[in-house]
Design an enzyme around this catalytic site. Structure first.
Site, PDB file in Angstrom:
ATOM      1  N   GLY B  47       0.790  -1.223   0.000  1.00 14.15           N
ATOM      2  CA  GLY B  47       0.000   0.000   0.000  1.00 14.15           C
ATOM      3  C   GLY B  47       0.827   1.280   0.000  1.00 14.15           C
ATOM      4  O   GLY B  47       0.264   2.367  -0.096  1.00 14.15           O
ATOM      5  N   HIS B  77      16.568  11.196  -7.980  1.00 14.14           N
ATOM      6  CA  HIS B  77      17.493  12.273  -7.579  1.00 14.14           C
ATOM      7  C   HIS B  77      16.772  13.564  -7.190  1.00 14.14           C
ATOM      8  O   HIS B  77      17.324  14.363  -6.457  1.00 14.14           O
ATOM      9  CB  HIS B  77      18.512  12.525  -8.693  1.00 14.14           C
ATOM     10  CG  HIS B  77      19.455  11.377  -8.849  1.00 14.14           C
ATOM     11  ND1 HIS B  77      20.726  11.383  -8.331  1.00 14.14           N
ATOM     12  CD2 HIS B  77      19.276  10.152  -9.417  1.00 14.14           C
ATOM     13  CE1 HIS B  77      21.305  10.215  -8.582  1.00 14.14           C
ATOM     14  NE2 HIS B  77      20.457   9.456  -9.236  1.00 14.14           N
ATOM     15  N   ASP B 193      29.207   6.393  -9.009  1.00 10.73           N
ATOM     16  CA  ASP B 193      27.976   5.657  -9.349  1.00 10.73           C
ATOM     17  C   ASP B 193      28.257   4.161  -9.503  1.00 10.73           C
ATOM     18  O   ASP B 193      28.995   3.746 -10.391  1.00 10.73           O
ATOM     19  CB  ASP B 193      27.449   6.247 -10.680  1.00 10.73           C
ATOM     20  CG  ASP B 193      26.251   5.506 -11.251  1.00 10.73           C
ATOM     21  OD1 ASP B 193      25.684   4.636 -10.561  1.00 10.73           O
ATOM     22  OD2 ASP B 193      25.868   5.815 -12.402  1.00 10.73           O
ATOM     23  N   HIS B 366      24.143   3.814 -17.259  1.00 12.46           N
ATOM     24  CA  HIS B 366      25.175   3.789 -16.210  1.00 12.46           C
ATOM     25  C   HIS B 366      26.450   3.121 -16.711  1.00 12.46           C
ATOM     26  O   HIS B 366      26.407   2.155 -17.482  1.00 12.46           O
ATOM     27  CB  HIS B 366      24.655   3.024 -14.993  1.00 12.46           C
ATOM     28  CG  HIS B 366      23.469   3.665 -14.342  1.00 12.46           C
ATOM     29  ND1 HIS B 366      23.585   4.659 -13.403  1.00 12.46           N
ATOM     30  CD2 HIS B 366      22.133   3.470 -14.522  1.00 12.46           C
ATOM     31  CE1 HIS B 366      22.372   5.043 -13.010  1.00 12.46           C
ATOM     32  NE2 HIS B 366      21.475   4.338 -13.681  1.00 12.46           N
TER      33      HIS B 366
END
Lengths: 551, 551
Positions: B47, B77, B193, B366
């Site tokens: 939920g 972000h 990253d 990425h």
């Protein structure tokens, strides 16, 4: 031939889905069934434990169901047997290992009146109008067979789950000769495993995993934990062989793997070097560089041994830095996140983890496109039915067959319940029988349906609000009492709950004023008034359950 | 330097997870925050709509939070900004497109008192003790930047989400020169990253997808439907360019894609040939071979345009045989089954579907391992912190850095809330601040916690049984009334419900006999007695809610 001498193939499971494979073959007044598998529930089937095929068609035709033929012992091919055999009790035919696995299941379900007949590859049996031949295929469990059913109209060939492993671990090759022979004599209909029809190329041999194990065991200086499917006996064999080569002991951990190893040893499918196995309780008496642990949990299943190990909650196995965990399986679609979480937890405990497709620690058990093409080339069926797969797998397999020269009108992309009628000249859909999913929840078989699931879904999203009022001759004498679960944290929402009472009182007053005394109307009024208020305040739509007590 | 002149990096989100990226950098009495992202809930967060970072630390330090710096405009972000900016209101810095996207969000949330400063790559700004430099990077949305924060102690470099695309669609190259310059001058800490740290090799250029579009558009004779992430403006650009080349019109379908196309056009990030766009309502006025539809729904999201199309429920777009659907995205982990279902439905409607990793219709945004190595080589940081990733991604990235020659003690695998303290000589964990997940459910922020979720989980599995009794001075005067939801289909379980009443009466009698009058004890008695009976009969454990009314 009379009208009854039609040849019909009726898939009852495994089409448009992965799992619960089951196919009925009907000729004249005789039916044989291939496999009786179960499926594991999707996330949306809240609270459901297992899914089995709807077998109403077989129950209606109980008297003429002559046999259940099993291709192999995986759950998606034999798991529904304990439920099916409560309803119909034909004899079962399968290989030694397959029936070994089934026997255990039937015992658990107190089914002791079932006739089980072991058949070997190349055995031929006669059942009614059918001559049935079994032939060896490779997959990811030993002792798998494809099935050829010779009918007066022609031969039906079902590949079962199949891969064309040219170097199987047990040396038991796919029976190409038999398939070629059948193809030469003429196969009327082929039913082919579509699971990997999206994958280009050729599925790698199981032996490749043995090579990877060798490299990994060679360079690991700590303890090694290997996890795979409990039924992947050849994988376990390769882990044991490699452990033996590098002077390591092996402990088997996890109930289903212990069971499978036991059955496989008893029936001669596992060859375990003397003194290599140690008890789970004793693993810490051996130095880490001398131990291998083979365990369940490759899918991140919450109750499995590996998950307990990863959560630092296993009685005997605690991860120490220097341990290497080899996840020798790919996540089944839907399990990706569970597996990823297990990997993360293992890393956090300091283990190194070997996983992922490129690492060479897993190969599939299903034929990829180049194997499927080879199969079609040697079997040369007149008609082709892609089975075992979701719709896109069936379509890809059908397109492949078309590219191999089978005209599209001889290819049948069917669904569960389709009556596929076959003459020497034509394949066509001739209606439907009842088919679908029967849910098993706890002890209940089929007692949870769409309404219950819809309620569970609503409850799971925003919880429930229960409103109780006691009335006497239409007058409110106690309440409203309001209780909620799964909606808000009540201790921090006292004002909200107080206001909710006011709204219920308002609803009751409106009813009184308008002389509404029918309970269902009062309930509707409460639901509307309260629902609107709660949605405005919280943006949520909990289930609202007004309960009226007449005193 | 006083004790307060410590340099601290405090990740508040994005570590040990994918999503809700947020990192605080503290020096002296100043904090700047990099990004404010949200995450989408796992299946087990029943939920819950969204998850944002716990920002108690920032609220406590409200006075010294000087700025929020944004790397790019993706939800993970910037998505938490509307919630963060209710609590603290520092100025925001980001690129033109990023702030364009943010502006829309803040408007929706009626936040009109926020200072937004557009910065361009190579801009340098001064905030407290920090000199902050932005530099261009590539990713899967235009106008992305990495950030270098020069502090009195040294430079912190955050890559943002990054790929080293050598042929970006907009020609805006990664600013290698700036990174080399920063590396040469000396980078104290690099935050990198880690999303693709598991992937070997080099992520392919976005341009590759354009080539695939060209091949597909060239051979398709019917209508083409392309679905991708609404924010992937370059992907949309390539679809539009290819459509233009082959003389096709383009309709944009799906709310978020319409919005993104609008903002991107206004701000000059999309270059749309004249007269190529047509309204959704008009798509059927063009012959199929002249139409391209660009739409949302690449993740199989239930309410998305493509899902509606696949379920034959879209107002304007109906699939016809001959249509080709290009799914130009990979499923995000957890969405695999939804995407597969969409593909199956599209096939059933007669479309051809192009999807899957090998088909060349998607590339990641990425950097993979070879790019990550290159980054470490040119930035040559003294200390390294892998960010943006689940724990295994952080570990793989850390191992990569170690293999590149950064000693392990200079690498910091941290978690959300870690206080990473950095001196010129050392990086170390110096405690924790509050960090974690705040759940957004409807309008509620943080009001659903573990207890509510635990209840939702129980309700979702076996449903609820409500038992109401009315008593007067300890004597039962009405009931028990029993109502259930999500447990069994009551119409087929009347006997079970009758017996349940008997059990409740028995429980009440026991209480009467033993003079138990305390309500909580009576409720426990009912719960135990009824729970035991229902479990024996059904194997299920519904939530049992006894409600006692005193009249």
């Amino acid at each position: 031939m009379s009208d009854k001498s039609k040849l019909q193939i009726i898939p009852l499971g495994g089409l448009g889905e992965i799992g619960k494979n089951m196919t009925a073959v009907k000729y004249d007044e005789s039916i044989v069934v291939i496999d009786s598998g179960l499926a594991f529930p999707d996330d949306e089937l809240l609270g459901i434990d297992l899914v089995i095929p709807d077998i109403s068609f077989l129950i209606e035709n109980k008297e003429i169901v002559k046999a259940i033929l099993l291709t192999h012992g995986h759950e998606d091919h034999v798991g529904a047997l304990p439920y099916v055999l409560r309803e119909i009790k034909p004899p079962i035919y399968g290989s030694k290992l397959t029936l070994g696995i089934v026997e255990g299941k039937l015992k658990e379900h107190n089914l002791d009146d079932i006739i089980m007949n072991v058949v070997r590859p190349r055995d031929m049996i006669e059942i009614g109008p059918f001559k049935i031949e079994f032939f060896r295929v490779c997959h990811s469990i030993p002792d798998c067979m494809g099935i050829a059913i010779h009918t007066p109209l022609g031969t039906i060939l079902h590949t079962g789950d199949i891969k064309l492993d040219q170097t199987p671990v047990d040396g038991q090759m796919v029976d190409f000769s038999k398939m070629v022979e059948l193809g030469e004599k003429g196969v009327l209909v082929m039913l082919g495993d579509s699971t990997n029809a999206e994958k280009s190329g050729y599925t790698k041999s199981e032996k490749i995993v043995g090579n990877t194990f060798d490299e990994l065991f060679n360079k690991c200086s700590g303890r090694i934990i290997v996890t795979t499917f409990a039924s992947n006996v050849h994988r376990i064999q390769q882990a044991i062989n490699t452990a033996h080569k590098y002077g390591r002991k092996v402990a088997i951990v996890g109930r289903s793997m212990v069971n499978n190893v036991k059955i496989s040893c008893q029936l001669g499918y596992l060859d375990i070097p003397e003194d290599i196995l140690v008890e789970m309780e004793d693993i810490n008496s051996y130095p880490p560089e001398r131990m291998v642990i083979a365990t369940t949990g490759s899918q991140g299943e919450p109750m499995s041994a590996l998950t307990k190990i990863a959560m630092a909650g296993h009685r005997f196995v605690g991860i120490k830095p220097g341990d290497t965990v080899i996840i020798s399986a790919n996540p089944i679609p839907g399990n990706e996140k569970l597996v990823a979480r297990t990997i993360d937890l293992l890393y956090k405990l300091g283990a190194d983890v070997v996983y992922a497709r490129e690492s060479g620690v897993h190969v599939s058990g299903h034929a990829a496109q180049d194997e499927l093409k080879l199969l079609i080339n040697i079997i040369k069926p007149r008609f082709f039915i892609p089975v075992h797969g979701e719709y896109r797998h069936q379509i890809k397999h059908a397109q492949l067959a078309e590219n191999m020269g089978i005209p599209w009108e001889r290819i049948c992309v069917a669904e569960n319940g389709s009556i596929i009628e076959i003459s020497k000249k034509k394949i066509r859909l001739a209606g439907k029988v009842a088919a679908g999913r029967v849910f098993i929840d706890g002890l209940g078989v089929g007692d949870v349906g769409n309404i219950v699931l819809r309620d569970r879904r609503q409850l799971s999203q925003d919880g429930i609000i229960i409103v109780v009022v006691a009335i006497n001759k239409g007058e409110l004498i106690s309440g409203p009492d309001i209780v909620s679960r799964g909606f808000v944290y009540v201790r921090e929402s006292e004002q909200l709950m107080e206001n909710a009472k006011v709204k219920v009182n308002e609803a009751m007053e409106i009813c009184a004023r308008k002389n509404i005394s029918e309970w269902s109307s009062i309930k509707t009024q409460i639901r509307d008034k309260l629902g609107k208020y709660l949605y405005e305040e919280t943006g949520r739509k909990p289930m609202i359950m007004p309960i009226i007590m007449e005193i």
